[in-house]
Design a protein around this motif. Structure first.
Motif, PDB file in Angstrom:
ATOM      1  N   PRO A  49       0.813  -1.233   0.000  1.00  0.00           N
ATOM      2  CA  PRO A  49       0.000   0.000   0.000  1.00  0.00           C
ATOM      3  C   PRO A  49       0.844   1.279   0.000  1.00  0.00           C
ATOM      4  O   PRO A  49       0.420   2.296  -0.548  1.00  0.00           O
ATOM      5  CB  PRO A  49      -0.813  -0.098   1.304  1.00  0.00           C
ATOM      6  CG  PRO A  49      -0.752  -1.526   1.708  1.00  0.00           C
ATOM      7  CD  PRO A  49       0.533  -2.062   1.185  1.00  0.00           C
ATOM      8  N   LEU A  50       2.034   1.211   0.576  1.00  0.00           N
ATOM      9  CA  LEU A  50       2.918   2.390   0.607  1.00  0.00           C
ATOM     10  C   LEU A  50       3.557   2.613  -0.758  1.00  0.00           C
ATOM     11  O   LEU A  50       3.621   3.740  -1.256  1.00  0.00           O
ATOM     12  CB  LEU A  50       4.014   2.197   1.671  1.00  0.00           C
ATOM     13  CG  LEU A  50       3.528   1.964   3.109  1.00  0.00           C
ATOM     14  CD1 LEU A  50       4.695   1.619   4.022  1.00  0.00           C
ATOM     15  CD2 LEU A  50       2.792   3.190   3.647  1.00  0.00           C
ATOM     16  N   LEU A  51       4.019   1.536  -1.393  1.00  0.00           N
ATOM     17  CA  LEU A  51       4.653   1.657  -2.712  1.00  0.00           C
ATOM     18  C   LEU A  51       3.666   2.097  -3.783  1.00  0.00           C
ATOM     19  O   LEU A  51       4.014   2.816  -4.720  1.00  0.00           O
ATOM     20  CB  LEU A  51       5.274   0.314  -3.120  1.00  0.00           C
ATOM     21  CG  LEU A  51       6.532  -0.135  -2.385  1.00  0.00           C
ATOM     22  CD1 LEU A  51       6.899  -1.563  -2.780  1.00  0.00           C
ATOM     23  CD2 LEU A  51       7.708   0.804  -2.652  1.00  0.00           C
ATOM     24  N   CYS A  52       2.387   1.641  -3.626  1.00  0.00           N
ATOM     25  CA  CYS A  52       1.343   1.936  -4.621  1.00  0.00           C
ATOM     26  C   CYS A  52       1.088   3.427  -4.816  1.00  0.00           C
ATOM     27  O   CYS A  52       0.521   3.827  -5.827  1.00  0.00           O
ATOM     28  CB  CYS A  52       0.027   1.320  -4.179  1.00  0.00           C
ATOM     29  SG  CYS A  52      -0.062  -0.375  -4.631  1.00  0.00           S
ATOM     30  N   LYS A  53       1.449   4.219  -3.826  1.00  0.00           N
ATOM     31  CA  LYS A  53       1.221   5.668  -3.944  1.00  0.00           C
ATOM     32  C   LYS A  53       2.039   6.272  -5.080  1.00  0.00           C
ATOM     33  O   LYS A  53       1.670   7.287  -5.651  1.00  0.00           O
ATOM     34  CB  LYS A  53       1.548   6.359  -2.620  1.00  0.00           C
ATOM     35  CG  LYS A  53       0.603   5.975  -1.489  1.00  0.00           C
ATOM     36  CD  LYS A  53       1.074   6.517  -0.155  1.00  0.00           C
ATOM     37  CE  LYS A  53       0.182   6.009   0.973  1.00  0.00           C
ATOM     38  NZ  LYS A  53       0.721   6.332   2.307  1.00  0.00           N
ATOM     39  N   ASP A  54       3.192   5.627  -5.387  1.00  0.00           N
ATOM     40  CA  ASP A  54       4.094   6.192  -6.404  1.00  0.00           C
ATOM     41  C   ASP A  54       4.398   5.251  -7.563  1.00  0.00           C
ATOM     42  O   ASP A  54       4.860   5.707  -8.609  1.00  0.00           O
ATOM     43  CB  ASP A  54       5.424   6.577  -5.750  1.00  0.00           C
ATOM     44  CG  ASP A  54       5.246   7.648  -4.685  1.00  0.00           C
ATOM     45  OD1 ASP A  54       5.005   8.805  -5.057  1.00  0.00           O
ATOM     46  OD2 ASP A  54       5.311   7.307  -3.481  1.00  0.00           O
ATOM     47  N   TYR A  55       4.169   3.951  -7.376  1.00  0.00           N
ATOM     48  CA  TYR A  55       4.595   2.977  -8.385  1.00  0.00           C
ATOM     49  C   TYR A  55       3.511   1.945  -8.652  1.00  0.00           C
ATOM     50  O   TYR A  55       2.686   1.665  -7.786  1.00  0.00           O
ATOM     51  CB  TYR A  55       5.867   2.231  -7.903  1.00  0.00           C
ATOM     52  CG  TYR A  55       6.958   3.164  -7.438  1.00  0.00           C
ATOM     53  CD1 TYR A  55       7.655   3.956  -8.353  1.00  0.00           C
ATOM     54  CD2 TYR A  55       7.275   3.271  -6.087  1.00  0.00           C
ATOM     55  CE1 TYR A  55       8.642   4.837  -7.926  1.00  0.00           C
ATOM     56  CE2 TYR A  55       8.265   4.145  -5.642  1.00  0.00           C
ATOM     57  CZ  TYR A  55       8.939   4.931  -6.573  1.00  0.00           C
ATOM     58  OH  TYR A  55       9.903   5.808  -6.149  1.00  0.00           O
ATOM     59  N   ASN A  56       3.551   1.375  -9.874  1.00  0.00           N
ATOM     60  CA  ASN A  56       2.801   0.135 -10.104  1.00  0.00           C
ATOM     61  C   ASN A  56       3.530  -0.954  -9.319  1.00  0.00           C
ATOM     62  O   ASN A  56       4.759  -0.956  -9.269  1.00  0.00           O
ATOM     63  CB  ASN A  56       2.826  -0.262 -11.589  1.00  0.00           C
ATOM     64  CG  ASN A  56       2.260   0.811 -12.485  1.00  0.00           C
ATOM     65  OD1 ASN A  56       1.219   1.384 -12.195  1.00  0.00           O
ATOM     66  ND2 ASN A  56       2.951   1.093 -13.579  1.00  0.00           N
ATOM     67  N   VAL A  57       2.783  -1.887  -8.753  1.00  0.00           N
ATOM     68  CA  VAL A  57       3.422  -2.972  -7.999  1.00  0.00           C
ATOM     69  C   VAL A  57       2.919  -4.319  -8.523  1.00  0.00           C
ATOM     70  O   VAL A  57       1.720  -4.551  -8.626  1.00  0.00           O
ATOM     71  CB  VAL A  57       3.130  -2.854  -6.480  1.00  0.00           C
ATOM     72  CG1 VAL A  57       3.773  -4.022  -5.725  1.00  0.00           C
ATOM     73  CG2 VAL A  57       3.646  -1.525  -5.923  1.00  0.00           C
ATOM     74  N   LEU A  58       3.877  -5.178  -8.868  1.00  0.00           N
ATOM     75  CA  LEU A  58       3.568  -6.549  -9.255  1.00  0.00           C
ATOM     76  C   LEU A  58       4.088  -7.452  -8.127  1.00  0.00           C
ATOM     77  O   LEU A  58       5.292  -7.546  -7.910  1.00  0.00           O
ATOM     78  CB  LEU A  58       4.252  -6.911 -10.579  1.00  0.00           C
ATOM     79  CG  LEU A  58       3.985  -8.329 -11.100  1.00  0.00           C
ATOM     80  CD1 LEU A  58       2.526  -8.501 -11.521  1.00  0.00           C
ATOM     81  CD2 LEU A  58       4.908  -8.668 -12.269  1.00  0.00           C
TER      82      LEU A  58
END
Length: 279
Positions: A49-58
């Protein structure tokens, strides 16, 4: 999982691979997450949830773990799993990702960038498994016996089960709650997992040698727990020395399960590293 996430299973390289795709804004970079041994996508539940603010996450379940396939016909070597992960990225059209791996997942990341030096723009290794030799001949032979999966299951029970193993990997024991126990227990509820695990123990080759590590050109950020009892900090220091284009950050009062124990700090370090312009 966030409400916009897509959970999908795809047949890749002869095995089904489960992944969760968390899209961010158009044009955002993609971070690919690979978990460690006996784990699943669950181990990144606080970081995603933290990474999703700035990046697409796989976020991927690496076979034979989580909801991915456990067939005994698949070759569970580092090289073949790395090739399977690369094939998944090709299938999804993901170019120039940032690869991030925890523990054994870090060894998969290293194998991926050793196979394809220009695959990723950067790599992040959380307490990466490194320098392990292949299983001995006795274990390798035993893993081919028909009831080996039952022996693996018995060994896991005897070793104290999930709770005892969590106490080994988490420095601050107060973090271990019912949610965490349930999440890390989930993979063990599928008895097929033990068949895949037997194959993985048989197929695993030795980890990348120093001469292979010296050739890796991808910028690597190593994030280690000061009190890691699974892959000790001494391994991180050695890996930092062998990866010529790397930096090492040590988190105080932290064990092996870095993304679970220090998600905010890990996200901040990753963001600084990803956004930094390389000379």
């Amino acid at each position: 999982m966030s409400h916009t996430a897509e959970a999908t299973i795809k047949e890749i390289n002869g095995i089904s691979v489960y992944y969760e795709w968390h899209p961010s804004s158009p044009g955002a970079k993609t971070v690919v997450l690979l978990h460690g041994f006996l784990s699943s996508t669950f181990s990144f539940r606080k970081l995603v949830p933290l990474l999703c603010k700035d990046y697409n996450v796989l976020n991927i379940d690496v076979p034979p773990f989580g909801k991915s396939g456990k067939t005994k016909k698949f070759l569970y070597s580092y090289k073949n799993i790395a090739a399977t992960m690369i094939a998944l990225l090709d299938e999804l059209g993901i170019k120039n990702p940032v690869l991030a791996g925890h523990s054994m997942g870090g060894q998969y990341v290293l194998n991926m960038i050793a196979l394809q030096p220009h695959l990723a723009t950067k790599a992040v290794l959380f307490c990466s498994s490194s320098y392990l030799e292949p299983p001995g001949r006795l274990l390798s032979f035993g893993s081919q016996l028909p009831f080996f999966h039952l022996a693996v299951k018995r060994w896991l029970v005897r070793s104290g089960g999930v709770k005892k193993n969590l106490k080994l990997v988490v420095h601050d024991q107060s973090l271990i709650d019912e949610d965490m126990l349930r999440g890390y227990m989930q993979p063990f509820l599928d008895k097929q997992m033990f068949h895949g695990l037997g194959r993985l123990i048989h197929d695993r080759e030795g980890e990348l040698r120093p001469e292979a590590l010296h050739k890796i050109i991808t910028p690597c950020l190593l994030i280690w727990g000061e009190h890691d009892r699974v892959v000790p900090l001494a391994v991180g220091n050695r890996l930092h020395g062998d990866l010529k284009n790397s930096e090492l950050v040590v988190l105080e009062n932290t064990g092996h399960l870095v993304p679970e124990e220090r998600p905010e700090e890990v996200c901040r370090l990753m963001k600084e590293f990803i956004e930094r312009q390389e000379p």
